[in-house]
Design a protein around this motif. Structure first.
Motif, PDB file in Angstrom:
ATOM      1  N   GLU A  86     -47.433  11.263 -52.522  1.00 59.69           N
ATOM      2  CA  GLU A  86     -48.634  10.478 -52.536  1.00 59.69           C
ATOM      3  C   GLU A  86     -49.279  10.820 -50.898  1.00 59.69           C
ATOM      4  OE1 GLU A  86     -47.646   6.313 -53.047  1.00 59.69           O
ATOM      5  OE2 GLU A  86     -47.397   6.931 -55.467  1.00 59.69           O
ATOM      6  N   ILE A  87     -48.136  10.442 -50.346  1.00 63.50           N
ATOM      7  CA  ILE A  87     -48.874  10.865 -48.430  1.00 63.50           C
ATOM      8  C   ILE A  87     -49.341  12.733 -49.339  1.00 63.50           C
ATOM      9  CG2 ILE A  87     -47.657  11.975 -46.342  1.00 63.50           C
ATOM     10  CD1 ILE A  87     -45.143   9.954 -47.470  1.00 63.50           C
ATOM     11  N   LEU A  88     -48.902  13.374 -49.419  1.00 67.40           N
ATOM     12  CA  LEU A  88     -49.646  14.683 -49.496  1.00 67.40           C
ATOM     13  C   LEU A  88     -50.858  14.749 -49.744  1.00 67.40           C
ATOM     14  CD1 LEU A  88     -46.880  17.538 -50.820  1.00 67.40           C
ATOM     15  CD2 LEU A  88     -47.833  17.031 -48.693  1.00 67.40           C
ATOM     16  N   ASN A  89     -50.951  13.845 -50.948  1.00 68.76           N
ATOM     17  CA  ASN A  89     -52.100  13.804 -52.351  1.00 68.76           C
ATOM     18  C   ASN A  89     -53.096  12.664 -51.143  1.00 68.76           C
ATOM     19  OD1 ASN A  89     -51.270  15.599 -54.176  1.00 68.76           O
ATOM     20  ND2 ASN A  89     -50.256  14.130 -54.958  1.00 68.76           N
ATOM     21  N   SER A  90     -52.593  12.284 -50.311  1.00 64.32           N
ATOM     22  CA  SER A  90     -53.693  11.144 -50.154  1.00 64.32           C
ATOM     23  C   SER A  90     -54.535  12.152 -48.852  1.00 64.32           C
ATOM     24  CB  SER A  90     -52.651   9.898 -49.377  1.00 64.32           C
ATOM     25  OG  SER A  90     -52.031  10.557 -47.809  1.00 64.32           O
ATOM     26  N   HIS A  91     -53.836  13.170 -48.321  1.00 70.08           N
ATOM     27  CA  HIS A  91     -54.531  14.018 -47.007  1.00 70.08           C
ATOM     28  C   HIS A  91     -55.186  15.503 -48.066  1.00 70.08           C
ATOM     29  CE1 HIS A  91     -52.751  12.199 -43.108  1.00 70.08           C
ATOM     30  NE2 HIS A  91     -51.425  12.351 -44.223  1.00 70.08           N
ATOM     31  N   GLU A  92     -55.695  15.042 -49.981  1.00 70.12           N
ATOM     32  CA  GLU A  92     -56.402  15.917 -50.510  1.00 70.12           C
ATOM     33  C   GLU A  92     -56.268  17.230 -49.234  1.00 70.12           C
ATOM     34  OE1 GLU A  92     -59.585  14.091 -51.071  1.00 70.12           O
ATOM     35  OE2 GLU A  92     -59.921  13.101 -52.189  1.00 70.12           O
ATOM     36  N   ARG A  93     -57.237  17.535 -48.838  1.00 71.39           N
ATOM     37  CA  ARG A  93     -57.213  18.983 -47.986  1.00 71.39           C
ATOM     38  C   ARG A  93     -56.711  19.108 -46.674  1.00 71.39           C
ATOM     39  NH1 ARG A  93     -58.453  22.868 -52.201  1.00 71.39           N
ATOM     40  NH2 ARG A  93     -58.985  22.544 -53.832  1.00 71.39           N
ATOM     41  N   GLU A  94     -56.821  18.011 -46.216  1.00 69.23           N
ATOM     42  CA  GLU A  94     -56.107  17.677 -44.682  1.00 69.23           C
ATOM     43  C   GLU A  94     -55.707  17.728 -44.184  1.00 69.23           C
ATOM     44  OE1 GLU A  94     -60.116  16.760 -43.114  1.00 69.23           O
ATOM     45  OE2 GLU A  94     -60.516  17.573 -45.054  1.00 69.23           O
ATOM     46  N   ILE A  95     -54.243  18.821 -44.698  1.00 68.10           N
ATOM     47  CA  ILE A  95     -53.639  19.038 -43.820  1.00 68.10           C
ATOM     48  C   ILE A  95     -53.533  20.051 -43.137  1.00 68.10           C
ATOM     49  CG2 ILE A  95     -51.563  19.390 -43.776  1.00 68.10           C
ATOM     50  CD1 ILE A  95     -51.086  18.057 -46.900  1.00 68.10           C
ATOM     51  N   SER A  96     -53.537  19.980 -41.636  1.00 63.90           N
ATOM     52  CA  SER A  96     -53.422  20.518 -40.791  1.00 63.90           C
ATOM     53  C   SER A  96     -52.034  20.522 -39.674  1.00 63.90           C
ATOM     54  CB  SER A  96     -54.819  20.999 -40.126  1.00 63.90           C
ATOM     55  OG  SER A  96     -54.880  18.917 -39.633  1.00 63.90           O
ATOM     56  N   VAL A  97     -52.324  22.040 -39.233  1.00 63.88           N
ATOM     57  CA  VAL A  97     -51.220  21.765 -37.972  1.00 63.88           C
ATOM     58  C   VAL A  97     -50.996  20.518 -36.907  1.00 63.88           C
ATOM     59  CG1 VAL A  97     -50.519  23.606 -36.174  1.00 63.88           C
ATOM     60  CG2 VAL A  97     -50.426  24.473 -37.789  1.00 63.88           C
ATOM     61  N   GLU A  98     -52.353  20.275 -36.916  1.00 64.66           N
ATOM     62  CA  GLU A  98     -53.227  18.992 -35.964  1.00 64.66           C
ATOM     63  C   GLU A  98     -52.519  18.117 -36.477  1.00 64.66           C
ATOM     64  OE1 GLU A  98     -55.154  22.354 -36.519  1.00 64.66           O
ATOM     65  OE2 GLU A  98     -54.738  23.005 -34.642  1.00 64.66           O
ATOM     66  N   ASN A  99     -52.613  18.392 -37.722  1.00 66.47           N
ATOM     67  CA  ASN A  99     -51.884  15.918 -38.367  1.00 66.47           C
ATOM     68  C   ASN A  99     -50.814  15.871 -38.385  1.00 66.47           C
ATOM     69  OD1 ASN A  99     -52.167  17.255 -40.749  1.00 66.47           O
ATOM     70  ND2 ASN A  99     -54.093  16.063 -40.868  1.00 66.47           N
ATOM     71  N   PHE A 100     -49.843  17.236 -37.594  1.00 68.18           N
ATOM     72  CA  PHE A 100     -48.227  17.467 -38.724  1.00 68.18           C
ATOM     73  C   PHE A 100     -47.754  16.056 -38.538  1.00 68.18           C
ATOM     74  CE2 PHE A 100     -43.916  19.576 -39.421  1.00 68.18           C
ATOM     75  CZ  PHE A 100     -44.129  20.026 -40.319  1.00 68.18           C
ATOM     76  N   PRO A 101     -47.615  15.949 -36.918  1.00 67.60           N
ATOM     77  CA  PRO A 101     -47.062  14.885 -36.705  1.00 67.60           C
ATOM     78  C   PRO A 101     -47.575  13.666 -36.691  1.00 67.60           C
ATOM     79  CG  PRO A 101     -47.404  16.030 -34.481  1.00 67.60           C
ATOM     80  CD  PRO A 101     -48.595  16.660 -35.909  1.00 67.60           C
ATOM     81  N   ALA A 102     -48.212  13.205 -37.249  1.00 70.60           N
ATOM     82  CA  ALA A 102     -49.497  12.067 -37.434  1.00 70.60           C
ATOM     83  C   ALA A 102     -48.589  11.566 -39.076  1.00 70.60           C
ATOM     84  CB  ALA A 102     -51.071  12.175 -37.723  1.00 70.60           C
ATOM     85  N   MET A 103     -48.352  13.291 -40.110  1.00 71.65           N
ATOM     86  CA  MET A 103     -47.556  13.103 -41.162  1.00 71.65           C
ATOM     87  C   MET A 103     -45.954  12.194 -40.759  1.00 71.65           C
ATOM     88  SD  MET A 103     -48.257  15.642 -44.482  1.00 71.65           S
ATOM     89  CE  MET A 103     -47.164  17.012 -43.296  1.00 71.65           C
ATOM     90  N   LEU A 104     -45.698  13.490 -40.502  1.00 67.70           N
ATOM     91  CA  LEU A 104     -43.560  12.790 -40.205  1.00 67.70           C
ATOM     92  C   LEU A 104     -44.170  11.239 -39.729  1.00 67.70           C
ATOM     93  CD1 LEU A 104     -43.013  15.348 -37.634  1.00 67.70           C
ATOM     94  CD2 LEU A 104     -41.782  14.485 -40.169  1.00 67.70           C
ATOM     95  N   ARG A 105     -44.717  10.816 -39.218  1.00 64.26           N
ATOM     96  CA  ARG A 105     -45.054   9.353 -38.712  1.00 64.26           C
ATOM     97  C   ARG A 105     -45.345   8.300 -39.881  1.00 64.26           C
ATOM     98  NH1 ARG A 105     -47.246  11.780 -34.382  1.00 64.26           N
ATOM     99  NH2 ARG A 105     -46.112  10.864 -32.459  1.00 64.26           N
TER     100      ARG A 105
END
Length: 273
Positions: A75-94
């Motif tokens: 769900e976390i991956l899909n909630s970002h759709e195609r917006e996952i990037s190196v820049e928001n990597f820390p936010a995804m961890l949190r």
């Protein structure tokens, strides 16, 4: 004919994973492994590379919980759709440790990264791909992250050159560098540091004048596997943006049925205070 009955969904379903466990054994990492997802990576030229990353996502599980909620990772991956990037990597961890109600978390994101290179003489351009892995760990809100890049290069044996009347044996090598940084460092910059220390770098496309150049360049710049890791280490020691590193070099020997291997590890921040 009577219409089929609609399936009834219970108002409350048992949460088996969230139930108590009595074995008193905590789990360091539990989660999902090898799931692919689209990502965006900014490159040094100002462009954006759209690629596919392979994710491993884990959290720590306290001893009193039976299991974690595996679906929430997806769900976390899909909630970002195609917006996952190196820049928001820390936010995804949190977000992951928050959603999974965990104190520790770990994410690995591996993807191919492409750099457009010009041949050394003709200038003809071609793409080279490099394997990159971003690893992030969070513990009680503190994030520690690393960048790993695997760079294929050419190495030529100094001993073979010294003892041979004609030529010297050379081989494809792979130098893998993992760094922990204190401010932004482009993937291209790390690749350039590594390639500059090889007998010669690789190119996707070469014309005949280029082939002559890379052959002679390697011959004039012989390196043992020990030379490779030491020369890369000297460059990383001088780079203030890098706090720690691990350098590995593997030569896929052309005249032996084994590889030659060397590794250097250095916690610069601890060494310098």
């Amino acid at each position: 004919m009577n219409a089929p009955e609609t399936a009834q969904v219970p108002a409350m379903m048992a949460d088996v994973q969230g139930s108590a466990d009595t074995r008193q054994i905590a789990i360091n990492k539990v989660g999902i492994k090898a799931i692919r997802h689209p990502v965006k990576v900014l490159d040094k030229s100002g462009g954006v590379q759209h690629t596919i990353a392979l994710f491993n996502m884990y959290v720590g599980l306290p001893h009193n919980f039976k299991g974690t909620h595996m679906s929430r990772f997806v769900e976390i991956l899909n909630s970002h759709e195609r917006e996952i990037s190196v820049e928001n990597f820390p936010a995804m961890l949190r977000e992951m440790v928050l959603r999974l109600e965990a104190e520790t978390g770990h994410i690995e994101m591996s993807f191919p990264y492409f750099i457009n290179k010009s041949a050394p003489v003709s200038g003809v351009q071609s793409l080279m791909d490099y394997d990159v892995t971003l690893t992030g760990e969070i513990c009680h809100g503190v994030i520690d992250s690393t960048i790993k890049v695997a760079v294929p290069v050419t190495s030529l044996c100094p001993c073979s050159k010294e003892i041979s009347e004609r030529g010297a044996h050379n081989q494809r090598s792979q130098v893998t560098v993992t760094v922990r940084i204190n401010e932004h460092l482009w993937i291209e910059e790390l690749v350039e540091i590594i390639e500059a220390q090889a007998s010669c770098e690789l190119y996707g496309l070469l014309k005949r004048p280029d082939e002559k150049y890379v052959t002679e360049r390697a011959y004039d710049n012989p390196k043992f596997v020990e030379d490779m890791v030491r020369d890369v280490a000297a460059r990383l020691n001088a780079e203030r943006r890098i706090d720690a590193y691990v350098i590995e070099s593997e030569n896929f020997e052309s005249i032996h049925n084994h590889s030659a291997y060397a590794l250097i590890e250095n916690e610069k921040r601890l060494a310098t205070g």
